[in-house]
Write an enzyme that holds these catalytic residues in place. Structure first.
Site, short mmCIF file in Angstrom:
data_model
loop_
_atom_site.label_atom_id
_atom_site.label_comp_id
_atom_site.label_asym_id
_atom_site.label_seq_id
_atom_site.Cartn_x
_atom_site.Cartn_y
_atom_site.Cartn_z
N ARG A 1 77.35 48.16 144.70
CA ARG A 1 77.27 47.93 143.25
C ARG A 1 76.66 46.59 142.87
O ARG A 1 76.07 46.45 141.81
CB ARG A 1 78.68 47.99 142.66
N LYS B 1 88.38 56.74 157.34
CA LYS B 1 89.74 57.07 156.92
C LYS B 1 90.04 56.27 155.65
O LYS B 1 89.42 55.23 155.45
CB LYS B 1 90.73 56.77 158.03
N HIS C 1 88.46 55.14 164.65
CA HIS C 1 87.90 54.15 165.57
C HIS C 1 88.68 54.05 166.88
O HIS C 1 88.17 53.55 167.87
CB HIS C 1 87.70 52.78 164.90
N LYS D 1 87.30 53.59 171.47
CA LYS D 1 87.69 52.53 172.41
C LYS D 1 87.37 52.95 173.84
O LYS D 1 87.54 54.10 174.22
CB LYS D 1 89.19 52.23 172.27
N GLU E 1 101.69 46.29 165.86
CA GLU E 1 100.91 45.24 165.21
C GLU E 1 101.82 44.05 164.90
O GLU E 1 103.02 44.25 164.64
CB GLU E 1 100.32 45.75 163.90
N ASP F 1 99.13 56.28 157.54
CA ASP F 1 98.14 55.27 157.93
C ASP F 1 97.86 55.28 159.43
O ASP F 1 96.74 54.97 159.84
CB ASP F 1 98.67 53.88 157.51
N HIS G 1 95.48 58.14 164.09
CA HIS G 1 95.28 57.47 165.39
C HIS G 1 96.23 57.96 166.47
O HIS G 1 95.81 58.32 167.57
CB HIS G 1 95.46 55.95 165.24
N LYS H 1 104.48 47.54 161.92
CA LYS H 1 103.90 46.25 161.56
C LYS H 1 104.94 45.15 161.75
O LYS H 1 106.13 45.41 161.74
CB LYS H 1 103.47 46.27 160.09
P1 NAD Z 1 85.78 47.12 149.75
O1 NAD Z 1 86.55 47.26 148.48
O2 NAD Z 1 85.75 45.80 150.44
O3 NAD Z 1 84.25 47.54 149.47
C1 NAD Z 1 83.92 48.63 148.68
C2 NAD Z 1 82.41 48.77 148.62
O4 NAD Z 1 82.11 49.92 147.83
C3 NAD Z 1 81.67 47.60 147.99
O5 NAD Z 1 80.46 47.40 148.68
C4 NAD Z 1 81.35 48.12 146.59
O6 NAD Z 1 80.17 47.54 146.01
C5 NAD Z 1 81.13 49.57 146.86
N1 NAD Z 1 81.35 50.41 145.66
C6 NAD Z 1 82.51 50.55 144.98
N2 NAD Z 1 82.29 51.39 143.92
C7 NAD Z 1 81.00 51.75 143.96
C8 NAD Z 1 80.16 52.58 143.15
N3 NAD Z 1 80.63 53.21 142.06
N4 NAD Z 1 78.87 52.72 143.50
C9 NAD Z 1 78.37 52.09 144.60
N5 NAD Z 1 79.09 51.31 145.39
C10 NAD Z 1 80.39 51.13 145.09
O7 NAD Z 1 86.31 48.28 150.70
P2 NAD Z 1 86.34 48.30 152.32
O8 NAD Z 1 87.54 47.57 152.79
O9 NAD Z 1 85.00 47.89 152.85
O10 NAD Z 1 86.62 49.84 152.62
C11 NAD Z 1 85.67 50.87 152.45
C12 NAD Z 1 86.30 52.21 152.86
O11 NAD Z 1 86.65 52.16 154.24
C13 NAD Z 1 87.60 52.51 152.12
O12 NAD Z 1 87.71 53.89 151.92
C14 NAD Z 1 88.68 52.04 153.08
O13 NAD Z 1 89.89 52.72 152.90
C15 NAD Z 1 88.04 52.40 154.40
N6 NAD Z 1 88.52 51.59 155.53
C16 NAD Z 1 88.45 50.23 155.51
C17 NAD Z 1 88.88 49.49 156.58
C18 NAD Z 1 88.79 47.98 156.57
O14 NAD Z 1 89.15 47.41 157.61
N7 NAD Z 1 88.32 47.34 155.54
C19 NAD Z 1 89.40 50.12 157.72
C20 NAD Z 1 89.43 51.52 157.74
C21 NAD Z 1 88.98 52.24 156.63
#
Ligand code: NAD
Length: 486
Positions: free
Chosen positions: A51, A150, A180, A184, A218, A237, A242, A333
């Protein structure tokens, strides 16, 4: 000892959510390491789509900072960083609107020789809008692949809706659902150990195995994810995805071939053979701390939360191979150490020829996922020295870093490996839609029952092994948990 790196086909990888936490912390550092290893073709392009209003240069600057934060200094020579950043591009996109889509169409290649991969690193509510727009804007070609993160649903119904939404636009063979844990090194080694050696498979059944333990512990709490976590809990979760995947790899029948559907068919059969657990075979816990602000309830800012941050459970698999063998799963956790380990605990010998002083001994095959990935087999030998025939258990240790030399440090981490598998078109380590639905079908009634009863989880002190009841779950059957050691 680490195998030669073979470059993958040329690709365009679009990361929706390319400015998000996951992209900055895992996906892009992973791709950078593959770039450094020579696996990424020079013409490959990574396109961040999110965004924020950024130019290519501003995006590259941001990702340079991410690499500085998440890749060790001596693993990121300046020339490599520069080369990698040149392969990055950025498009501002609105997943639910029209902005950015024609720019993305212009940027992506649709020739047969280029793999198209679209990584949905965004909230699941955006999966449908993204899939739809990739089609209506004629961006995704016939061979496009999509990668989803996920959480894949929060119950059976939402997972079915998500699957149906994705399948409206993509074939199952194009959908890569990431877990993920499956990426591993040790998890794949588990399959190599089981199916590449004559030694283990004949013993891998109810006749020789007493029980199996799977622990994912964890030390961190819910941290900044409190609001999300409190709606999810350890069952959704960690267990549904996992731990369930690890259980499947341990318990599945040998597939006829090491190909995606043969492996996933066998995993699915395990999930379908799981008995519904009995009420007193599950212990739910929630961490407490004497320090203000460190409690689970403080962290999620919900003093009446009954969400679990810990689960221990005994599962039974109703099939010929595993009838009567308990599988104990434990995850939580704020525990005393960060450790993920699977242990196959074999039965004692049917008759001991040694006197009672020599004690009771069992072989334990332990597969450590983290830290220090490796496999250990506990073997009983004579205690050295003149003290008579006393027995002692010693580990036959195959810590990969020791056994395979220092180059194992270059072994790709889970995200790197899985992204490269997407480019190669290999779905073996990704969950199929029916697997995910079967896992939810098993999980749903358990969670519904908890919600109906509305019971508080058992409190446990931080930096311990969880609530006392988890130990009782084992003790009542004459067993004990192996220690959680970092
Ligand atoms: P985040 O909130 O840090 O990032 C979200 C991203 O989505 C940003 O780049 C934002 O610009 C984009 N976005 C949001 N709304 C948008 C829209 N309408 N149009 C275009 N882009 C849009 O989230 P994150 O932590 O990076 O997680 C992303 C996904 O991965 C989530 O579903 C989360 O549950 C999953 N996830 C994250 C992790 C982690 O370690 N962060 C681990 C496993 C799964």
């Amino acid at each position: 000892m680490v195998s030669r790196v073979i470059p993958v086909e040329d690709f365009d990888l679009v990361i929706f959510g390319g400015t998000g936490d996951l992209a900055r912390r895992k996906i892009l550092p992973g791709l950078f390491r593959r770039f450094c290893s020579g696996q990424m073709p020079p013409a490959a392009r990574i396109i961040g789509a999110a965004r924020s209003d950024l130019t290519d240069d501003a995006y590259r600057r941001d990702i340079k900072l991410a690499l500085e934060e998440f890749v060790a200094k001596d693993s990121r020579p300046a020339a490599a960083v520069k080369g990698f950043l040149e392969q990055l591009h950025y498009v501002r996109i609105d997943a639910t609107g029209t902005e950015g889509w024609s720019a993305l169409r212009k940027l992506t290649r649709k020739d047969e020789a280029t793999v198209q991969a679209f990584y949905f690193s965004v909230a699941p509510s955006l999966f449908g809008p993204l899939a739809e727009r990739l089609h209506t804007h004629k961006i995704a070609g016939a061979n496009a692949r999509i990668v989803v993160e996920k959480p894949f649903g929060r119950d059976l119904e939402s997972a079915r809706i998500l699957n149906a939404t994705l399948r409206d636009h993509f074939d199952e063979s194009q959908i890569y659902r990431i877990d993920h844990y499956l990426g591993k090194e040790t998890v794949q080694n588990l399959m190599a150990v089981r199916f590449g050696n004559m030694l283990f498979e004949p013993l891998w059944n109810a006749q020789y195995v007493d029980h199996v333990q799977i622990t994912v512990a964890e030390t961190v709490g819910v941290g900044g994810r409190g609001a999300y976590y409190d709606k999810s809990g350890a069952m959704r979760d960690m267990v549904q995805n996992h731990l369930m995947q690890l259980l499947c790899l341990i318990a599945m029948e040998p597939p006829a071939h090491f190909d995606p559907d043969s492996v996933r068919d066998e995993k699915l059969k395990v999930i379908r053979a799981l008995d519904p657990p009995k009420r007193d075979d599950i212990v739910r816990g929630q961490y407490e701390s004497p320090k203000k602000g460190e409690d689970y309830l403080d962290e999620v800012e919900n003093r009446s939360s009954i969400t679990e941050s810990f689960i221990a459970m005994k599962l039974m698999i109703s099939n010929w191979r595993w009838a009567g063998v308990p599988f104990y799963l434990r995850t939580g956790k704020r525990l005393k150490a960060r450790a993920s380990e699977i242990s196959i605990v074999f039965k004692e010998t049917p008759h001991s020829i040694f006197d009672e002083d020599s004690g009771r001994h069992r072989n334990i095959l332990s597969i450590r996922l983290q830290p220090n990935e490796g496999i250990t087999l506990g073997v009983t030998i004579k205690e050295p020295g003149p003290g008579g025939m006393r027995l002692v258990d010693v580990p036959l240790d195959m810590t990969f870093a020791d056994a395979l030399g220092p180059e194992t440090d270059d072994v790709p981490d889970a995200y790197e490996r899985l992204i490269m598998d997407v480019i190669r078109g290999n779905q073996t380590l990704f969950m199929r839609g029916d697997e995910v639905e079967a896992a939810w079908a098993w999980t749903d009634p358990i969670i519904k029952e908890w919600t109906r009863r509305g019971e508080r989880p058992k409190p446990y002190d931080i930096e311990t092994t969880g609530p006392e009841d988890a130990a009782v779950l084992m003790h009542r059957e004459g067993r004990r948990w192996l220690d959680i050691k970092a």
